[in-house]
Design a protein around this motif. Structure first.
Motif, PDB file in Angstrom:
ATOM      1  N   ALA A  67       0.730  -1.363  -0.304  1.00 32.98           N
ATOM      2  CA  ALA A  67       0.180   0.293   0.019  1.00 32.98           C
ATOM      3  C   ALA A  67       0.807   1.447  -0.127  1.00 32.98           C
ATOM      4  CB  ALA A  67      -0.899   0.009   0.822  1.00 32.98           C
ATOM      5  N   ALA A  68       1.093   2.320  -0.802  1.00 32.64           N
ATOM      6  CA  ALA A  68       1.575   3.508  -1.512  1.00 32.64           C
ATOM      7  C   ALA A  68       0.972   4.105  -1.684  1.00 32.64           C
ATOM      8  CB  ALA A  68       2.705   3.068  -2.198  1.00 32.64           C
ATOM      9  N   LEU A  69      -0.166   4.734  -0.975  1.00 36.50           N
ATOM     10  CA  LEU A  69      -1.146   6.067  -1.207  1.00 36.50           C
ATOM     11  C   LEU A  69      -0.331   6.932  -1.836  1.00 36.50           C
ATOM     12  CD1 LEU A  69      -3.628   4.696   1.707  1.00 36.50           C
ATOM     13  CD2 LEU A  69      -2.958   3.559  -0.606  1.00 36.50           C
ATOM     14  N   VAL A  86      -7.923   2.552   6.071  1.00 35.76           N
ATOM     15  CA  VAL A  86      -8.363   1.250   7.094  1.00 35.76           C
ATOM     16  C   VAL A  86      -8.852  -0.067   5.560  1.00 35.76           C
ATOM     17  CG1 VAL A  86     -10.266   0.215   7.931  1.00 35.76           C
ATOM     18  CG2 VAL A  86      -9.300   2.015   9.101  1.00 35.76           C
ATOM     19  N   ALA A  87      -8.609   0.791   4.087  1.00 35.48           N
ATOM     20  CA  ALA A  87      -9.821   0.439   3.171  1.00 35.48           C
ATOM     21  C   ALA A  87      -8.695  -1.077   2.801  1.00 35.48           C
ATOM     22  CB  ALA A  87     -10.116   1.081   2.315  1.00 35.48           C
ATOM     23  N   ASN A  88      -7.487  -0.688   3.413  1.00 34.72           N
ATOM     24  CA  ASN A  88      -6.358  -0.968   2.777  1.00 34.72           C
ATOM     25  C   ASN A  88      -4.917  -2.246   3.893  1.00 34.72           C
ATOM     26  OD1 ASN A  88      -4.479  -0.135   0.042  1.00 34.72           O
ATOM     27  ND2 ASN A  88      -6.069   2.067   1.219  1.00 34.72           N
ATOM     28  N   LEU A  89      -6.283  -2.643   4.597  1.00 35.03           N
ATOM     29  CA  LEU A  89      -5.771  -3.526   5.709  1.00 35.03           C
ATOM     30  C   LEU A  89      -6.530  -5.238   5.035  1.00 35.03           C
ATOM     31  CD1 LEU A  89      -7.012  -2.065   9.252  1.00 35.03           C
ATOM     32  CD2 LEU A  89      -5.113  -1.983   8.345  1.00 35.03           C
ATOM     33  N   PRO A  90      -5.083  -5.982   5.769  1.00 38.12           N
ATOM     34  CA  PRO A  90      -5.254  -7.418   5.141  1.00 38.12           C
ATOM     35  C   PRO A  90      -6.146  -7.949   5.647  1.00 38.12           C
ATOM     36  CG  PRO A  90      -3.508  -7.606   7.213  1.00 38.12           C
ATOM     37  CD  PRO A  90      -4.196  -5.834   6.482  1.00 38.12           C
ATOM     38  N   ARG A 100       4.796   3.964   3.891  1.00 38.82           N
ATOM     39  CA  ARG A 100       4.688   4.986   3.966  1.00 38.82           C
ATOM     40  C   ARG A 100       3.434   4.644   4.485  1.00 38.82           C
ATOM     41  NH1 ARG A 100       8.080   9.710   4.837  1.00 38.82           N
ATOM     42  NH2 ARG A 100       8.895   9.987   3.341  1.00 38.82           N
ATOM     43  N   SER A 101       2.555   5.804   6.121  1.00 40.99           N
ATOM     44  CA  SER A 101       1.302   5.752   6.484  1.00 40.99           C
ATOM     45  C   SER A 101       0.546   6.157   6.988  1.00 40.99           C
ATOM     46  CB  SER A 101       1.243   4.441   7.337  1.00 40.99           C
ATOM     47  OG  SER A 101       1.980   4.919   8.239  1.00 40.99           O
ATOM     48  N   TRP A 102      -0.282   6.208   8.038  1.00 39.17           N
ATOM     49  CA  TRP A 102      -1.172   7.495   8.413  1.00 39.17           C
ATOM     50  C   TRP A 102      -0.638   7.835   9.039  1.00 39.17           C
ATOM     51  CZ3 TRP A 102      -2.556   1.875   8.614  1.00 39.17           C
ATOM     52  CH2 TRP A 102      -1.956   0.917  10.182  1.00 39.17           C
ATOM     53  N   TYR A 103       0.870   8.130   9.119  1.00 37.02           N
ATOM     54  CA  TYR A 103       2.300   8.262  10.036  1.00 37.02           C
ATOM     55  C   TYR A 103       2.296  10.154   8.917  1.00 37.02           C
ATOM     56  CZ  TYR A 103       1.858   6.047  14.578  1.00 37.02           C
ATOM     57  OH  TYR A 103       1.988   5.686  15.504  1.00 37.02           O
ATOM     58  N   ASN A 104       1.885   9.431   7.490  1.00 38.21           N
ATOM     59  CA  ASN A 104       1.937  10.964   6.979  1.00 38.21           C
ATOM     60  C   ASN A 104       1.748  12.546   7.714  1.00 38.21           C
ATOM     61  OD1 ASN A 104       3.293  10.048   4.576  1.00 38.21           O
ATOM     62  ND2 ASN A 104       1.456   9.490   3.740  1.00 38.21           N
ATOM     63  N   ARG A 105       0.910  12.358   8.664  1.00 42.82           N
ATOM     64  CA  ARG A 105       0.081  13.337   8.875  1.00 42.82           C
ATOM     65  C   ARG A 105       1.041  13.620  10.384  1.00 42.82           C
ATOM     66  NH1 ARG A 105      -5.964  14.975   9.206  1.00 42.82           N
ATOM     67  NH2 ARG A 105      -4.604  15.639   7.247  1.00 42.82           N
ATOM     68  N   ALA A 106       2.195  13.052  11.032  1.00 41.27           N
ATOM     69  CA  ALA A 106       2.737  13.621  11.842  1.00 41.27           C
ATOM     70  C   ALA A 106       4.245  13.952  11.715  1.00 41.27           C
ATOM     71  CB  ALA A 106       3.282  11.955  12.898  1.00 41.27           C
ATOM     72  N   GLY A 107       3.854  13.259   9.536  1.00 38.89           N
ATOM     73  CA  GLY A 107       5.098  13.724   9.366  1.00 38.89           C
ATOM     74  C   GLY A 107       5.476  14.930   8.513  1.00 38.89           C
ATOM     75  N   VAL A 108       5.252  15.213   7.170  1.00 40.92           N
ATOM     76  CA  VAL A 108       5.229  15.191   6.179  1.00 40.92           C
ATOM     77  C   VAL A 108       4.279  16.823   5.801  1.00 40.92           C
ATOM     78  CG1 VAL A 108       3.928  13.700   4.229  1.00 40.92           C
ATOM     79  CG2 VAL A 108       5.869  15.575   3.483  1.00 40.92           C
TER      80      VAL A 108
END
Length: 255
Positions: A67-69, A86-90, A100-108
């Protein structure tokens, strides 16, 4: 004196048994119906894509997903922040690797001003709660931060600039971020402090030597997953009855 980096032959020799073990682990996950989520985070050029390839390249693509959104669409911007992840969870028997993941919000997003400080604050409070829900539902969640020094990051940027096959990896955001190395470091430290929990801890891996970093990360991941049998029953292929046939086909006329 800088430490000598791992050479390609030594890397290949050490990677193969790890990949063999990964294939066995994936068979177990399928048998048990388990779900695995691996988050790969780090600075630009840290080596997320390389380690994802090393993990996934020998695995069944029906089981192992990447998953590379990209940038959220206008509709996704109006959703609950975690919704598209959530839509990309297994599902049962699968593993998803998040480049990269939901932590984009805390980083970039936080450093580059793509979200408000209030949104970042809310995320840092909600992420541990969200992850606890995932873990309590049975998902095996692993969070890795790939560390890289600024001098090494600059070297990799220069390599990407000079290599036509790697230039696509240099985005305008990546270039802007070069001058914000310290800002990203402060954002990372704040993120780690807020989201390093007993149920979903962070693991930091040195990726100044990407090959060595991949081996360490994969070995760490395997150490926390079910141990596959050391030997698998051999698959016996029965003899082909009769002589093998040649494939028959008609020569197509040029279009």
């Amino acid at each position: 004196m800088s430490k000598k980096k791992l050479d390609g032959h030594s890397y290949d020799d050490q990677l193969r048994p790890l990949q063999v073990e990964l294939t066995g682990v994936m068979r177990l996950l399928k048998e048990r119906g388990e779900r695995v989520v691996v988050l790969l985070e780090g600075r630009d050029s840290a080596g997320k894509g390389g380690v994802i390839k090393a993990i996934s390249e020998k695995l069944n693509t029906r089981q192992c997903h990447i998953a590379a959104l990209g940038t959220p669409t206008p509709r996704e911007q109006g959703e609950w922040y975690f919704q598209r992840y959530v839509a990309n969870l297994p599902t049962a028997g699968e593993m998803t690797l998040f480049d990269r993941s939901w932590y984009n919000r805390a980083g970039v997003e936080a450093v580059m001003g793509f979200c408000t400080p209030a949104q970042t604050d809310a995320f840092l409070k909600q992420a541990p709660v969200f992850e606890k829900m995932l873990v309590e539902d049975g998902i095996r969640l692993f969070k890795y931060w790939l560390t890289v020094d600024q001098a090494e990051q600059e070297k990799r940027f220069a390599e990407r600039q000079d290599d036509p096959l790697k230039q696509w990896k240099l985005s305008p955001v990546d270039l802007q971020a070069r001058s914000k190395y310290d800002d990203y470091g402060r954002a990372r430290d704040r993120m780690l402090e807020a989201t390093h929990t007993k149920w979903a801890p962070w693991t930091l891996v040195d990726f100044n030597d990407q090959k060595a970093g991949r081996l360490k990360l994969i070995a760490n991941l395997l150490s926390h997953l079910p141990v596959a049998p050391s030997t698998e029953p051999e698959v016996e292929i029965p003899p082909l009855p009769g002589k093998p046939h040649k494939e028959k086909f008609r020569v197509l006329k040029p279009i």
